[in-house]
Design a protein around this motif. Sequence first.
Motif, PDB file in Angstrom:
ATOM      1  N   ALA A   1      -2.997   5.380   0.092  1.00 10.30           N
ATOM      2  CA  ALA A   1      -3.635   4.459   0.724  1.00 10.30           C
ATOM      3  C   ALA A   1      -3.853   3.848   2.247  1.00 10.30           C
ATOM      4  O   ALA A   1      -4.934   3.877   2.770  1.00 10.30           O
ATOM      5  CB  ALA A   1      -3.318   3.092  -0.167  1.00 10.30           C
TER       6      ALA A   1
ATOM      7  N   ASP B   1      -6.577   5.910  -3.319  1.00 10.39           N
ATOM      8  CA  ASP B   1      -5.071   5.637  -3.535  1.00 10.39           C
ATOM      9  C   ASP B   1      -4.908   7.110  -4.452  1.00 10.39           C
ATOM     10  O   ASP B   1      -5.642   7.617  -5.123  1.00 10.39           O
ATOM     11  CB  ASP B   1      -4.685   4.798  -4.271  1.00 10.39           C
ATOM     12  CG  ASP B   1      -3.224   4.343  -4.098  1.00 10.39           C
ATOM     13  OD1 ASP B   1      -2.641   5.198  -3.441  1.00 10.39           O
ATOM     14  OD2 ASP B   1      -2.597   3.334  -4.633  1.00 10.39           O
TER      15      ASP B   1
ATOM     16  N   TRP C   1       0.835  -1.384   0.063  1.00  8.55           N
ATOM     17  CA  TRP C   1      -0.052   0.118   0.049  1.00  8.55           C
ATOM     18  C   TRP C   1       0.590   1.163  -0.095  1.00  8.55           C
ATOM     19  O   TRP C   1       1.928   1.270   0.780  1.00  8.55           O
ATOM     20  CB  TRP C   1      -0.999   0.046   1.264  1.00  8.55           C
ATOM     21  CG  TRP C   1      -2.262  -0.837   1.027  1.00  8.55           C
ATOM     22  CD1 TRP C   1      -2.264  -1.866   0.129  1.00  8.55           C
ATOM     23  CD2 TRP C   1      -3.370  -0.747   1.700  1.00  8.55           C
ATOM     24  NE1 TRP C   1      -3.688  -2.344   0.338  1.00  8.55           N
ATOM     25  CE2 TRP C   1      -4.271  -1.624   1.218  1.00  8.55           C
ATOM     26  CE3 TRP C   1      -3.871   0.047   2.800  1.00  8.55           C
ATOM     27  CZ2 TRP C   1      -5.290  -1.697   1.936  1.00  8.55           C
ATOM     28  CZ3 TRP C   1      -4.956  -0.357   3.436  1.00  8.55           C
ATOM     29  CH2 TRP C   1      -6.165  -1.295   2.929  1.00  8.55           C
TER      30      TRP C   1
END
Length: 371
Positions: free
Chosen positions: A301, A351, A297
């Motif tokens: 995120a 994101d 990630w």
Amino acid sequence: MDAAVGDGCDVLSVYLSMGGSTVPFYRDILAIGAVGAVEKGVFVSMAAGNNGPNASTLFNDAPWMLTVPASTVDCLIGAQVRLGNGLLFDGESVYQPDVSAAVFYPLVYAGASSTPEVRFCGNGSLSGFDFKGKIVVCDRGNGIGRIDKGAEVKRAGGVGMIIANEFPDGYSTLSDKHILPASHVSYAAAVAIKKYINSTTNPVAQIVFKGTVLGTSPAPAITSFSSRGPSLHNPGVLKPDITGPGVGILAAWPFQVGPSSLAEDSGPTFNTVSGTSMSTPHLSGVAALIKSKRPDWSPAAIRSAIMTTADPIDRSGNPILNEQHQPADFFATGAGHVNPDKAVDPGLAYDIDPGRIPDRRAVQWTARPSR
Ligand SMILES: *[C@@H]1O[C@H](CO)[C@@H](O)[C@H](O)[C@H]1NC(C)=O
Ligand SMILES: *[C@@H]1O[C@H](CO)[C@@H](O)[C@H](O)[C@H]1NC(C)=O
Ligand SMILES: *[C@@H]1O[C@H](CO)[C@@H](O)[C@H](O)[C@H]1NC(C)=O
């Protein structure tokens, strides 16, 4: 920051002692360092500042930084003030001496003197007053450390101190490693205590130490010193981002600072400290937890996961309150209080590709005069 990124770190936790700048982002070394870190996939959380409760008092507010305010936890180290008229007021102090619960001492307000500023008990200010054997009420603030106020009271012969909040600090009190029996009380308590002092010719009080008090309420609540939004440089993005525990945080304490380095301080190895520099590492830790579970990630995120799962309510299910016990607004709390369990499994995460962070040179940040 570049060196830490070069060392391969995953999360940068930035304390206030590293700075808090009010210059535009393109001239702010922390904002520039942070954008470089985020581009390399390193999460950056930063202290919002301890200049609350007024609006637009926060620092470290670039959109790519997690800007962290500070809230209370549901426990404290109690020091109750008992007045000669039977009224009781709960306060706080880390220093918990063994004192007799039977003895009352004469109670005086330093501000009863006609000399201005004496009420804050600054260094040297109590010279010439007779506070021998008395508990002295000192007003909080005026740039004088709370422990230092106690040192002055002690120097003037006082046996105890009550730190009295003024209106802006409301119900926000703090536990400190005082060097004499002391209690830090709310503005409401301070008003009642001063009223009692005025109401009788021989006011008396005692301070009774309660040790750790669990399950205090309201909690979490935003504390008065926590800096507030909106951001002056970039008001289009809500700041701060998300709050975490930052009041009365217990930690190992290898340092001796200020007057507490006096000989009688034999050096406890634990202390509680308050500040956005205490809440920030909690958020950094949650980011590290997520990163360990979701190594692929991005910082964006992880931040999305933390912010979209934040609790907008306190432990009693009510809106998170501020230092006046009014519902705290988004410029105080950001998204709410961090919930680590939910943050690990948010269901959905927004994101952003670092390549899509606008070119710093091309962005015209709104320039407003700083305060
Ligand atoms: C905070 O705002 C109040 C009300 O506008 C003002 O009187 C006070 O001086 C401000 N405090 C600081 C530290 O700027
Ligand atoms: C307070 O004043 C005394 C005497 O002027 C000085 O020695 C001491 O360092 C001062 N303490 C602080 C905390 O400023
Ligand atoms: C106490 O008395 C003083 C002097 O008479 C006054 O200025 C002050 O406002 C009074 N304080 C309270 C809390 O009643």
